[in-house]
Design a protein around this motif. Structure first.
Motif, PDB file in Angstrom:
ATOM      1  N   HIS A  89      -2.961  -1.927  14.744  1.00  0.00           N
ATOM      2  CA  HIS A  89      -1.968  -1.653  13.703  1.00  0.00           C
ATOM      3  C   HIS A  89      -2.556  -2.093  12.376  1.00  0.00           C
ATOM      4  O   HIS A  89      -3.073  -3.207  12.249  1.00  0.00           O
ATOM      5  CB  HIS A  89      -0.665  -2.410  13.962  1.00  0.00           C
ATOM      6  CG  HIS A  89       0.282  -2.366  12.798  1.00  0.00           C
ATOM      7  ND1 HIS A  89       0.948  -1.222  12.419  1.00  0.00           N
ATOM      8  CD2 HIS A  89       0.655  -3.330  11.904  1.00  0.00           C
ATOM      9  CE1 HIS A  89       1.700  -1.477  11.362  1.00  0.00           C
ATOM     10  NE2 HIS A  89       1.542  -2.749  11.028  1.00  0.00           N
ATOM     11  N   ASN A  90      -2.478  -1.219  11.386  1.00  0.00           N
ATOM     12  CA  ASN A  90      -2.990  -1.511  10.051  1.00  0.00           C
ATOM     13  C   ASN A  90      -1.846  -1.361   9.061  1.00  0.00           C
ATOM     14  O   ASN A  90      -1.343  -0.252   8.851  1.00  0.00           O
ATOM     15  CB  ASN A  90      -4.133  -0.550   9.702  1.00  0.00           C
ATOM     16  CG  ASN A  90      -4.687  -0.776   8.296  1.00  0.00           C
ATOM     17  OD1 ASN A  90      -4.267  -1.690   7.590  1.00  0.00           O
ATOM     18  ND2 ASN A  90      -5.625   0.063   7.892  1.00  0.00           N
ATOM     19  N   GLN A  91      -1.422  -2.486   8.478  1.00  0.00           N
ATOM     20  CA  GLN A  91      -0.401  -2.416   7.442  1.00  0.00           C
ATOM     21  C   GLN A  91      -1.098  -2.075   6.143  1.00  0.00           C
ATOM     22  O   GLN A  91      -1.606  -2.939   5.439  1.00  0.00           O
ATOM     23  CB  GLN A  91       0.356  -3.741   7.323  1.00  0.00           C
ATOM     24  CG  GLN A  91       1.612  -3.629   6.481  1.00  0.00           C
ATOM     25  CD  GLN A  91       2.564  -2.550   6.995  1.00  0.00           C
ATOM     26  OE1 GLN A  91       2.915  -2.537   8.171  1.00  0.00           O
ATOM     27  NE2 GLN A  91       2.960  -1.633   6.117  1.00  0.00           N
ATOM     28  N   TYR A  92      -1.143  -0.777   5.850  1.00  0.00           N
ATOM     29  CA  TYR A  92      -1.879  -0.287   4.701  1.00  0.00           C
ATOM     30  C   TYR A  92      -1.072  -0.509   3.433  1.00  0.00           C
ATOM     31  O   TYR A  92       0.091  -0.921   3.464  1.00  0.00           O
ATOM     32  CB  TYR A  92      -2.184   1.201   4.905  1.00  0.00           C
ATOM     33  CG  TYR A  92      -3.594   1.602   4.548  1.00  0.00           C
ATOM     34  CD1 TYR A  92      -4.681   0.864   4.979  1.00  0.00           C
ATOM     35  CD2 TYR A  92      -3.834   2.739   3.790  1.00  0.00           C
ATOM     36  CE1 TYR A  92      -5.967   1.241   4.660  1.00  0.00           C
ATOM     37  CE2 TYR A  92      -5.122   3.129   3.466  1.00  0.00           C
ATOM     38  CZ  TYR A  92      -6.183   2.367   3.899  1.00  0.00           C
ATOM     39  OH  TYR A  92      -7.454   2.748   3.572  1.00  0.00           O
ATOM     40  N   PHE A  93      -1.663  -0.221   2.287  1.00  0.00           N
ATOM     41  CA  PHE A  93      -0.978  -0.434   1.021  1.00  0.00           C
ATOM     42  C   PHE A  93       0.094   0.633   0.780  1.00  0.00           C
ATOM     43  O   PHE A  93       0.121   1.681   1.429  1.00  0.00           O
ATOM     44  CB  PHE A  93      -1.977  -0.448  -0.139  1.00  0.00           C
ATOM     45  CG  PHE A  93      -2.900   0.744  -0.167  1.00  0.00           C
ATOM     46  CD1 PHE A  93      -2.474   1.962  -0.671  1.00  0.00           C
ATOM     47  CD2 PHE A  93      -4.192   0.638   0.320  1.00  0.00           C
ATOM     48  CE1 PHE A  93      -3.310   3.057  -0.694  1.00  0.00           C
ATOM     49  CE2 PHE A  93      -5.044   1.734   0.303  1.00  0.00           C
ATOM     50  CZ  PHE A  93      -4.600   2.945  -0.209  1.00  0.00           C
ATOM     51  N   GLN A  94       0.976   0.352  -0.172  1.00  0.00           N
ATOM     52  CA  GLN A  94       2.024   1.283  -0.601  1.00  0.00           C
ATOM     53  C   GLN A  94       2.911   1.749   0.554  1.00  0.00           C
ATOM     54  O   GLN A  94       3.385   2.890   0.580  1.00  0.00           O
ATOM     55  CB  GLN A  94       1.398   2.506  -1.289  1.00  0.00           C
ATOM     56  CG  GLN A  94       0.557   2.178  -2.508  1.00  0.00           C
ATOM     57  CD  GLN A  94       1.363   1.528  -3.623  1.00  0.00           C
ATOM     58  OE1 GLN A  94       2.454   1.973  -3.945  1.00  0.00           O
ATOM     59  NE2 GLN A  94       0.827   0.458  -4.195  1.00  0.00           N
ATOM     60  N   GLY A  95       3.129   0.874   1.530  1.00  0.00           N
ATOM     61  CA  GLY A  95       4.032   1.198   2.622  1.00  0.00           C
ATOM     62  C   GLY A  95       3.471   2.121   3.681  1.00  0.00           C
ATOM     63  O   GLY A  95       4.192   2.533   4.594  1.00  0.00           O
ATOM     64  N   LEU A  96       2.193   2.469   3.604  1.00  0.00           N
ATOM     65  CA  LEU A  96       1.584   3.326   4.616  1.00  0.00           C
ATOM     66  C   LEU A  96       1.326   2.529   5.891  1.00  0.00           C
ATOM     67  O   LEU A  96       0.986   1.347   5.846  1.00  0.00           O
ATOM     68  CB  LEU A  96       0.267   3.908   4.103  1.00  0.00           C
ATOM     69  CG  LEU A  96       0.351   4.841   2.894  1.00  0.00           C
ATOM     70  CD1 LEU A  96      -1.043   5.234   2.433  1.00  0.00           C
ATOM     71  CD2 LEU A  96       1.160   6.083   3.235  1.00  0.00           C
TER      72      LEU A  96
END
Length: 317
Positions: free
Chosen positions: A79-86
């Motif tokens: 799981h990758n909590q990407y930037f800007q809510g992605l």
């Protein structure tokens, strides 16, 4: 065997050589940009220098030839909590074909693997040409890729592999699909040195609405050096069709904590995120393992966009 190796290299040059001629003049001209995001916390912490690292189900993305060294069932998820809510998710499973069909374990029939990647933006407000009146509804955006891969080792040193990918993108009420292939080779020079190379994302162009953009095809080369069992160094070079040459370097140190437990520290540098301000380009991570289970974490800063955090697990049996 030499003829087979030469044929494989020729195929790589014929299909991927055109990527070498692209560069900065083609920036921003590729579609399906989510394919550029490398999965896995361990590779991310090492600057995505993973082309010459073998024996891991994550090789289904980085270099399918590396799957040939998988000795048994190998399951991984991230799981990758990407930037800007992605939100970015990845899962893969690999196993020797002899296990899948119930053949004798000593028969080397190669290794098969499946992988799935997903990038989702969630629900976003739909607005008109102006903000007057507020949002008129919501819409979503999702990108997905499904991979089926196979690899085999031929003489104890050379491994070849390939993956077939189905790509699907959706944005509001529009969608697009494409098919692509990855090709890879891995060669172990000796117990300490290994090389890897190949081609990623070569295929048809997804057409989202009236626009069809080519996939981000990339030729890649890499090397790995493991002077001892607990220490690993790696270097990758990437030649994408839509930007200048990329490189990544990484290192990993693994320390045995108990008879069954271990810890790992990793760090690296990736030119892919080096354009970001601040600590852009730097990558770091840690891992904990117990017997056949591993949990890994990576921190990848993206400048003003914020930091991304990747969490992975791996189970082998």
């Amino acid at each position: 065997m030499k003829r087979l190796l030469l044929l494989s290299l020729a195929l790589l040059l014929l299909t991927g050589g055109r990527a070498w001629s692209y560069g900065s003049s083609d920036k921003g001209t590729s579609g399906a940009a989510f394919l550029k995001i490398g999965p896995g916390a361990r590779p991310a912490a090492m600057g995505e220098a993973y082309a010459a690292v073998e024996g891991d189900a994550q090789a289904v993305y980085y270099n399918p030839a590396g799957l040939a060294a998988v000795p048994g069932w190998d399951l991984t998820g991230m799981h990758n909590q990407y930037f800007q809510g992605l939100s970015y998710e990845f899962a893969a499973a690999a196993a020797p074909v002899s296990r899948l069909i119930g053949a004798e374990p000593q028969r080397d029939l190669g290794v098969a693997a499946l992988g799935v990647t997903s990038l989702s933006a969630g629900e976003m407000d739909r607005r008109g040409l102006t903000d007057a009146g507020g949002p008129t509804g919501t819409f979503g955006a999702t990108d997905m890729a499904f991979s089926a891969a196979y690899a085999r080792r031929f003489d104890g040193k050379l491994s070849l592999g390939g993956a077939l990918k189905f790509i699907h993108q959706s944005l509001d009420d529009k969608s697009a699909s494409a098919v692509a292939v990855d090709l890879g080779a891995h060669y172990r020079l000796d117990p300490r040195w290994s090389l890897g190379g190949g081609l990623r994302h070569a295929g048809s162009s997804p057409k989202l609405g009236s626009v069809a953009d080519p996939l981000p095809m990339t030729v890649f080369l890499g090397g790995a050096f493991q002077p001892r069992e607990d220490l690993l160094f790696a270097l990758d070079l990437g030649f994408p069709r839509d930007r200048d040459v990329l490189y990544g370097v990484g290192a990993e140190y693994v320390r045995k904590l108990t008879e069954s437990a271990r810890g790992a520290f990793r760090m690296g540098y990736s030119a892919r995120s080096a354009d970001a301000e601040g600590l852009g380009g730097l990558t770091m991570g840690m891992g904990l393992g117990y017997k056949s289970f591993d949990f890994d974490f990576a921190w990848v800063p993206m400048g003003d966009l914020g930091s991304t955090f990747r969490y992975s697990f791996r189970l082998r049996y």
